[in-house]
Write a protein that holds these residues in place. Structure first.
Motif, PDB file in Angstrom:
ATOM      1  N   SER A 121      26.552  49.032  28.935  1.00  0.00           N
ATOM      2  CA  SER A 121      27.959  49.306  28.671  1.00  0.00           C
ATOM      3  C   SER A 121      28.704  48.047  28.229  1.00  0.00           C
ATOM      4  N   ARG A 140      31.683  34.926  36.582  1.00  0.00           N
ATOM      5  CA  ARG A 140      31.991  36.314  36.909  1.00  0.00           C
ATOM      6  C   ARG A 140      31.174  37.301  36.108  1.00  0.00           C
ATOM      7  N   PRO A 186      27.553  37.154  34.920  1.00  0.00           N
ATOM      8  CA  PRO A 186      26.268  36.529  34.663  1.00  0.00           C
ATOM      9  C   PRO A 186      25.475  37.232  33.573  1.00  0.00           C
TER      10      PRO A 186
HETATM   11  O1  TXA Z   1      25.238  50.164  31.123  1.00  0.00           O
HETATM   12  C1  TXA Z   1      25.345  49.523  32.162  1.00  0.00           C
HETATM   13  O2  TXA Z   1      26.375  48.865  32.423  1.00  0.00           O
HETATM   14  C2  TXA Z   1      24.151  49.535  33.121  1.00  0.00           C
HETATM   15  C3  TXA Z   1      23.992  50.948  33.673  1.00  0.00           C
HETATM   16  C4  TXA Z   1      22.945  51.027  34.743  1.00  0.00           C
HETATM   17  O3  TXA Z   1      25.223  51.413  34.125  1.00  0.00           O
HETATM   18  N1  TXA Z   1      24.339  48.587  34.181  1.00  0.00           N
HETATM   19  C5  TXA Z   1      24.242  47.253  34.010  1.00  0.00           C
HETATM   20  O4  TXA Z   1      24.341  46.543  35.169  1.00  0.00           O
HETATM   21  O5  TXA Z   1      24.071  46.733  32.933  1.00  0.00           O
HETATM   22  P1  TXA Z   1      23.933  45.000  35.304  1.00  0.00           P
HETATM   23  O6  TXA Z   1      23.968  44.704  36.724  1.00  0.00           O
HETATM   24  O7  TXA Z   1      22.654  44.795  34.600  1.00  0.00           O
HETATM   25  O8  TXA Z   1      25.103  44.247  34.617  1.00  0.00           O
HETATM   26  C6  TXA Z   1      26.347  44.245  35.252  1.00  0.00           C
HETATM   27  C7  TXA Z   1      27.232  43.165  34.683  1.00  0.00           C
HETATM   28  C8  TXA Z   1      26.804  41.816  35.111  1.00  0.00           C
HETATM   29  O9  TXA Z   1      26.814  40.951  34.012  1.00  0.00           O
HETATM   30  C9  TXA Z   1      27.885  41.442  36.114  1.00  0.00           C
HETATM   31  O10 TXA Z   1      28.103  40.104  36.187  1.00  0.00           O
HETATM   32  C10 TXA Z   1      29.090  42.167  35.568  1.00  0.00           C
HETATM   33  O11 TXA Z   1      28.542  43.404  35.163  1.00  0.00           O
HETATM   34  N2  TXA Z   1      30.082  42.406  36.630  1.00  0.00           N
HETATM   35  C11 TXA Z   1      29.961  43.194  37.713  1.00  0.00           C
HETATM   36  N3  TXA Z   1      31.062  43.115  38.492  1.00  0.00           N
HETATM   37  C12 TXA Z   1      31.903  42.257  37.891  1.00  0.00           C
HETATM   38  C13 TXA Z   1      33.204  41.769  38.200  1.00  0.00           C
HETATM   39  N4  TXA Z   1      33.860  42.136  39.304  1.00  0.00           N
HETATM   40  N5  TXA Z   1      33.765  40.911  37.329  1.00  0.00           N
HETATM   41  C14 TXA Z   1      33.107  40.533  36.202  1.00  0.00           C
HETATM   42  N6  TXA Z   1      31.871  40.967  35.855  1.00  0.00           N
HETATM   43  C15 TXA Z   1      31.269  41.815  36.683  1.00  0.00           C
END
Ligand code: TXA
Ligand code: MG
Length: 515
Positions: A367, A408, A410
């Motif tokens: 996303s 924030r 990664p």
């Molecule tokens: O398409 C997607 O977003 C997929 C599917 C499974 O939904 N999920 C995904 O999650 O790509 P992940 O964990 O691979 O990537 C999540 C990203 C990370 O780069 C993380 O740092 C960012 O989202 N993130 C999460 N919470 C955050 C926050 N409070 N502030 C800034 N960035 C955040």
């Protein structure tokens, strides 16, 4: 392999008794309401591709509605003429339209011209299972008729700034186009298939999450590895299995806006706009969080990233769990994201409590992440929704400037998405720089350079379609990575639309494989 080809090879009970009704006006014809010449078809090639996919499992019907602005026989006959022209065009594209249904209007007691239902007629005549049939339309009145007949409505948001979908029946899913409607329906087929082979698969998975287990499930972007946000130990297990640093927060997945209220303290106006327009879909919003969201999910930040996925299995799982689900992509940290259940099985299959197979992920890149914390919205990660489309609603998106932003997000670290094989980006002129004797794989956007003999080649989209290229990207990386090559060369794609997300992943994959 993309969603289309995999679905065709999948053994479903092709009983041909399910139908997809596609409304011409507003969906296949650019001009809403009044139908005109067939030359005014919107991206008919794209439409034909989506419909060819659907006709493998569904009878296809076109629907025309008596134009509200030209009631009576003359309006109907114009609409009918245009529909026939469309059916002929589609036939040339190998799409078989079974029948065109006309939807006349009748005066109701208030003296209004209401469309009348044709679903029952179609159902009887063709022996349809209406509960396993869909209507793709942009018109609230017709969607309401579908809902009444038990047909699932999918409302296509047209490019015109028309707000029709706001007033559509609440049960109708809103999608940006016919392609996404077909993706959704493909997801439903996988879900029905799963239910046929294992009637309680989704409930069992939900129960596992409620009891503090973890498991993988499909979304429209990539597969996620999920835990209920109510179980911190389950969340800790996700970090462990992924070998993910604890400073990297997770995205929380919700099934409706009520669940959003469980985790977010405030939804700014701009966020509302984005939610109305893009959810469910591949847009993650960073918003102020409620204290009840565990720190482990958000890495101690006072914000939470949240999205509503557009995959029927993901939504069914979140609903059945009765809890928002925190889920990163279901791969080991820094590695290539999974876009099929098989990718997940191979990476972490033995360490998780369930894996729901929902077919290949149709979008194929993660996303887009937008932070709505400061005055200006900031694009933290380019992804499944083109930046240009988000900016239409928010104005210019800022870039993450400070190191704090980078911590924030990664996902923005330069090293990510890495295959095991060294990966290098190329421009055509630089291709000859590898030594002879090396086994080299090549990821091309449209076609590889003809004069070089590669050990393996993956073409992301022969027709140069960036959406198709995105859907095939991680699959291509996984495939080449399995072939024990010495090197993978990859071309960058045009830096526009989904091309930004593709180039972003390729750049990071190349950087990480150099380390
Ligand atoms: O398409 C997607 O977003 C997929 C599917 C499974 O939904 N999920 C995904 O999650 O790509 P992940 O964990 O691979 O990537 C999540 C990203 C990370 O780069 C993380 O740092 C960012 O989202 N993130 C999460 N919470 C955050 C926050 N409070 N502030 C800034 N960035 C955040
Ligand atoms: Mg990831």
């Amino acid at each position: 392999m993309n969603a289309a080809s995999s679905l065709s090879s999948q053994a479903t009970r092709a009983d041909n008794r399910k139908a997809v009704f596609v409304q011409c006006d507003g969906i296949l014809i650019e001009d809403r309401g009044i139908t005109r010449a067939a030359q005014r078809l919107v991206s008919l090639l794209d439409a034909a591709e989506a419909l060819r996919r659907l006709q493998q499992h569904f009878l296809l019907f076109l629907v025309t509605c008596e134009p509200a602005r030209e009631k009576g026989p003359s309006g109907l006959s114009k609409a009918a003429g245009a529909a026939r022209a469309i059916a002929e065009h589609l036939q040339q594209q190998r799409v078989r339209i079974k029948r065109i249904f006309h939807c006349p209007r009748r005066l109701n007691q208030q003296g209004e011209h209401e469309p009348t239902s044709f679903f029952y007629v179609a159902g009887q005549e063709f022996g349809l299972d209406l509960k396993r049939s869909f209507l793709i339309s942009g018109q609230p009145e017709i969607l309401a008729l579908a809902e009444f007949a038990g047909v699932s409505g999918i409302c296509v948001r047209t490019l015109s700034p028309n707000e029709h979908h706001r007033s559509s029946p609440t049960s109708a899913l809103v999608v940006p186009g016919l392609r996404e409607a077909a993706d959704w329906i493909s997801g439903c087929l996988f879900m029905w298939n799963l239910e046929e082979t294992d009637a309680h698969a989704i409930d069992r998975a939900a129960h596992i999450l409620q009891q503090g287990g973890i498991g993988a499930f499909p979304t429209e972007t990539v597969y996620g590895l999920g835990a209920s946000i109510r179980h911190e130990t389950a969340i800790a297990r996700i970090f462990e299995i992924k070998a993910r640093p604890k400073f990297d927060p997770l995205i929380v997945h919700v099934a409706d806006e009520e669940q959003l209220e469980e985790i977010v303290s405030h939804v700014p106006e701009k966020a509302h706009k984005l939610i109305t327009h893009f959810w469910p879909g591949p847009l993650t919003l960073v918003l102020p969080k409620l204290r009840s969201v565990p720190d482990l999910v958000t890495a101690g930040l006072d914000t939470v990233a949240v999205r509503m996925p557009r995959h029927p299995l993901a939504l069914a799982l979140i609903r059945a769990t009765h809890s928002p689900i925190a889920a990163p992509s279901a791969n080991r940290f820094g590695r290539t994201s999974p876009t099929t259940a098989e990718h997940v099985r191979r990476a972490i299959g033995s360490q998780i409590d369930f894996l729901l197979d929902g077919g290949p992920c149709p979008i194929g890149v993660e996303s887009s992440i937008v932070s709505l914390i400061g005055d200006q919205p900031i694009l933290l990660r380019p992804g499944g929704i083109p930046m240009e489309e988000i900016e239409c609603l928010t104005g210019p998106l800022g870039k993450p400037r400070t190191p704090a932003h980078q911590i924030r997000a990664p996902g923005m670290l330069p090293h990510h998405y890495a295959p095991h094989t060294p990966l290098r980006l190329v421009t055509n002129s630089a291709i000859t720089t590898f030594e002879g004797g090396m086994r080299v794989g090549y990821i091309a956007f449209r076609a590889p350079p003809p004069e070089i003999n590669f050990a393996a080649v993956e073409v992301l989209s022969p027709s140069g379609n960036l959406r198709e290229a995105a859907a095939n990207l991680f699959g291509a990386l996984h495939k080449l990575d399995d072939q024990k090559l010495d090197l993978i060369l990859a071309e960058l794609v045009p830096e526009q639309g989904l091309g930004r997300a593709i180039n972003d992943r390729l750049n990071r994959a190349a950087k990480s494989s150099a380390h």
